[in-house]
Design a protein around this motif. Structure first.
Motif, PDB file in Angstrom:
ATOM      1  N   LEU A 158       0.896  -1.149   0.040  1.00  0.00           N
ATOM      2  CA  LEU A 158      -0.038   0.046  -0.013  1.00  0.00           C
ATOM      3  C   LEU A 158       0.796   1.147   0.154  1.00  0.00           C
ATOM      4  O   LEU A 158       2.065   1.280   0.451  1.00  0.00           O
ATOM      5  CB  LEU A 158      -0.827   0.004   1.348  1.00  0.00           C
ATOM      6  CG  LEU A 158      -2.076  -1.166   1.193  1.00  0.00           C
ATOM      7  CD1 LEU A 158      -2.742  -1.229   2.797  1.00  0.00           C
ATOM      8  CD2 LEU A 158      -3.049  -0.738   0.217  1.00  0.00           C
ATOM      9  N   LYS A 159       0.212   2.229  -0.517  1.00  0.00           N
ATOM     10  CA  LYS A 159       1.138   3.596  -0.457  1.00  0.00           C
ATOM     11  C   LYS A 159       1.213   4.017   1.032  1.00  0.00           C
ATOM     12  O   LYS A 159       0.450   3.702   1.944  1.00  0.00           O
ATOM     13  CB  LYS A 159       0.130   4.753  -1.057  1.00  0.00           C
ATOM     14  CG  LYS A 159      -0.057   4.514  -2.451  1.00  0.00           C
ATOM     15  CD  LYS A 159      -1.148   5.628  -2.938  1.00  0.00           C
ATOM     16  CE  LYS A 159      -1.469   5.194  -4.622  1.00  0.00           C
ATOM     17  NZ  LYS A 159      -2.497   6.289  -5.091  1.00  0.00           N
ATOM     18  N   PRO A 160       2.366   4.742   1.311  1.00  0.00           N
ATOM     19  CA  PRO A 160       2.562   5.161   2.597  1.00  0.00           C
ATOM     20  C   PRO A 160       1.636   6.018   3.102  1.00  0.00           C
ATOM     21  O   PRO A 160       0.909   6.774   2.550  1.00  0.00           O
ATOM     22  CB  PRO A 160       4.061   6.045   2.291  1.00  0.00           C
ATOM     23  CG  PRO A 160       4.453   5.407   1.105  1.00  0.00           C
ATOM     24  CD  PRO A 160       3.381   5.127   0.370  1.00  0.00           C
ATOM     25  N   GLY A 161       1.164   5.577   4.269  1.00  0.00           N
ATOM     26  CA  GLY A 161       0.133   6.439   5.051  1.00  0.00           C
ATOM     27  C   GLY A 161      -1.354   6.072   4.868  1.00  0.00           C
ATOM     28  O   GLY A 161      -2.326   6.522   5.421  1.00  0.00           O
ATOM     29  N   ALA A 162      -1.653   4.978   3.828  1.00  0.00           N
ATOM     30  CA  ALA A 162      -3.059   4.489   3.482  1.00  0.00           C
ATOM     31  C   ALA A 162      -3.457   3.772   5.102  1.00  0.00           C
ATOM     32  O   ALA A 162      -2.755   2.908   5.824  1.00  0.00           O
ATOM     33  CB  ALA A 162      -2.877   3.318   2.666  1.00  0.00           C
ATOM     34  N   LYS A 169      -7.372   1.758  -4.808  1.00  0.00           N
ATOM     35  CA  LYS A 169      -6.755   2.933  -5.373  1.00  0.00           C
ATOM     36  C   LYS A 169      -5.465   3.211  -4.612  1.00  0.00           C
ATOM     37  O   LYS A 169      -4.370   3.925  -5.272  1.00  0.00           O
ATOM     38  CB  LYS A 169      -7.649   4.092  -5.416  1.00  0.00           C
ATOM     39  CG  LYS A 169      -8.610   3.929  -6.347  1.00  0.00           C
ATOM     40  CD  LYS A 169      -9.702   5.195  -6.296  1.00  0.00           C
ATOM     41  CE  LYS A 169     -10.770   4.859  -7.317  1.00  0.00           C
ATOM     42  NZ  LYS A 169     -11.836   6.053  -7.173  1.00  0.00           N
ATOM     43  N   ASP A 170      -5.211   2.680  -3.307  1.00  0.00           N
ATOM     44  CA  ASP A 170      -4.101   2.996  -2.498  1.00  0.00           C
ATOM     45  C   ASP A 170      -2.914   2.105  -2.606  1.00  0.00           C
ATOM     46  O   ASP A 170      -2.019   1.994  -1.853  1.00  0.00           O
ATOM     47  CB  ASP A 170      -4.728   3.365  -0.911  1.00  0.00           C
ATOM     48  CG  ASP A 170      -5.489   4.349  -0.663  1.00  0.00           C
ATOM     49  OD1 ASP A 170      -5.137   5.524  -1.090  1.00  0.00           O
ATOM     50  OD2 ASP A 170      -6.479   4.130  -0.205  1.00  0.00           O
ATOM     51  N   ILE A 171      -3.108   0.836  -3.674  1.00  0.00           N
ATOM     52  CA  ILE A 171      -2.181   0.088  -3.711  1.00  0.00           C
ATOM     53  C   ILE A 171      -1.143   0.832  -4.468  1.00  0.00           C
ATOM     54  O   ILE A 171      -0.985   1.278  -5.639  1.00  0.00           O
ATOM     55  CB  ILE A 171      -2.848  -1.192  -4.452  1.00  0.00           C
ATOM     56  CG1 ILE A 171      -3.714  -1.938  -3.662  1.00  0.00           C
ATOM     57  CG2 ILE A 171      -1.394  -2.180  -4.860  1.00  0.00           C
ATOM     58  CD1 ILE A 171      -4.491  -3.035  -4.165  1.00  0.00           C
ATOM     59  N   ALA A 172      -0.071   0.586  -4.040  1.00  0.00           N
ATOM     60  CA  ALA A 172       1.236   1.230  -4.802  1.00  0.00           C
ATOM     61  C   ALA A 172       1.974  -0.060  -5.559  1.00  0.00           C
ATOM     62  O   ALA A 172       2.510   0.497  -6.575  1.00  0.00           O
ATOM     63  CB  ALA A 172       2.342   1.738  -3.784  1.00  0.00           C
ATOM     64  N   GLU A 173       2.136  -1.171  -5.067  1.00  0.00           N
ATOM     65  CA  GLU A 173       2.869  -2.328  -5.775  1.00  0.00           C
ATOM     66  C   GLU A 173       1.763  -3.568  -5.820  1.00  0.00           C
ATOM     67  O   GLU A 173       1.259  -3.671  -4.861  1.00  0.00           O
ATOM     68  CB  GLU A 173       4.278  -2.717  -5.019  1.00  0.00           C
ATOM     69  CG  GLU A 173       5.043  -1.477  -5.043  1.00  0.00           C
ATOM     70  CD  GLU A 173       6.460  -1.644  -4.428  1.00  0.00           C
ATOM     71  OE1 GLU A 173       6.638  -3.088  -4.380  1.00  0.00           O
ATOM     72  OE2 GLU A 173       7.303  -0.970  -4.095  1.00  0.00           O
TER      73      GLU A 173
END
Length: 272
Positions: A158-162, A169-173
């Motif tokens: 997840l994106k930092p701070g999720a 939509k908050d998935i970074a990888e």
């Protein structure tokens, strides 16, 4: 609807409720009796075990009242109709206090009803194919929990701070290119055969005859989990002697063993 769904679903993770308000004790009117509002399963059952097996040794008189909704236990605690409640987790309480201007605080965390990842097509996480479709609950609290479970098991990042409102939509990888099917939490077991895997709440898993302990590919841990269910009181009552006695018993090895023996992994004790 988003905010309404958030409140409802958050406490669904805290357990199912019965259809009526009942007093489980004839001790009403005794000023020395500690009255606790609770949902039926497993909260009132756990309190019932404490009342029947443990309370006497602490000279504690306990009355358990079962409520059918997720608002009254907190409002009744706030206005003094009951001394404490046991039905909820921290994200729900934080949201409730903010919106209702109440001052309820946790005393002791007792158990977790864990989310688990289940599959009829993969025997373990390694067998979950690239591009697999994973069903996750569509309500705010449980969706974030599901994504955190997948992150903790290395499937996504997840994106930092999720936080507690994270969505896909908050998935970074997403190295396996997983696809997500958002469904109502109660529907997750029913779509299990239609997807590669599904994240299912503990209570719904048990209803579907899935064993969280035996059947899940991944399962939430109770350690440092913000979704643990706790005994709660109005702020300022944390140091009441009767509350301290009940908190001690709820955190006892006896209650830990009762939970483990009774719920077979669908409820995990918070006590170590």
């Amino acid at each position: 609807m988003r905010n309404t769904t958030k409140i409802t679903a958050a406490v669904l993770a805290a357990g199912a409720l019965t259809l009526g308000l009942t007093g489980c004790s004839s001790d009403e009117g005794d000023d020395n009796t500690l009255t606790v509002a609770a949902s039926s399963v497993p909260h009132a059952e756990i309190l019932g075990y404490v009342k029947d097996k443990l309370a006497a040794k602490e000279d504690l008189k306990l009355e358990v009242r079962e409520f059918t909704d997720y608002v009254t236990p907190n409002t009744a605690t706030q206005d003094g109709q009951v001394d404490a409640n046991y039905f909820q987790h921290k994200p729900y309480l934080d949201d409730f206090n903010k919106k209702r201007k109440t001052t309820i605080v946790p005393v002791v965390t007792v158990h977790l009803e864990p989310l688990g990842l289940y599959s009829q097509k993969a025997d373990d996480l390694a067998a979950l194919r690239s591009g697999a479709t994973v069903a996750i609950p569509n309500d705010t609290t449980n969706e974030a929990r599901a994504l955190k479970l997948l992150e903790e098991n290395g499937l996504i990042k997840l994106k930092p701070g999720a936080g507690n409102e994270a969505t896909p939509k908050d998935i970074a990888e997403n190295p396996r290119k997983l696809e997500f099917k958002e469904v109502e939490a109660a529907q997750a077991p029913r779509v299990l055969g239609e997807v590669d895997a599904a994240v299912i709440n503990g209570n719904y898993a048990v209803e579907a005859k899935l064993s969280p302990k035996k059947d899940s590919l991944a399962l939430e841990s109770a350690q440092n989990n913000p979704y643990g269910n706790f005994l709660a009181v109005k702020k300022g009552n944390e140091d009441d002697e009767q509350i301290k006695k009940l908190a001690k018993l709820l955190a006892s090895p006896e209650v830990k063993k009762f939970i483990e023996d009774t719920y077979d992994g669908s409820v995990i004790p918070a006590a170590g």
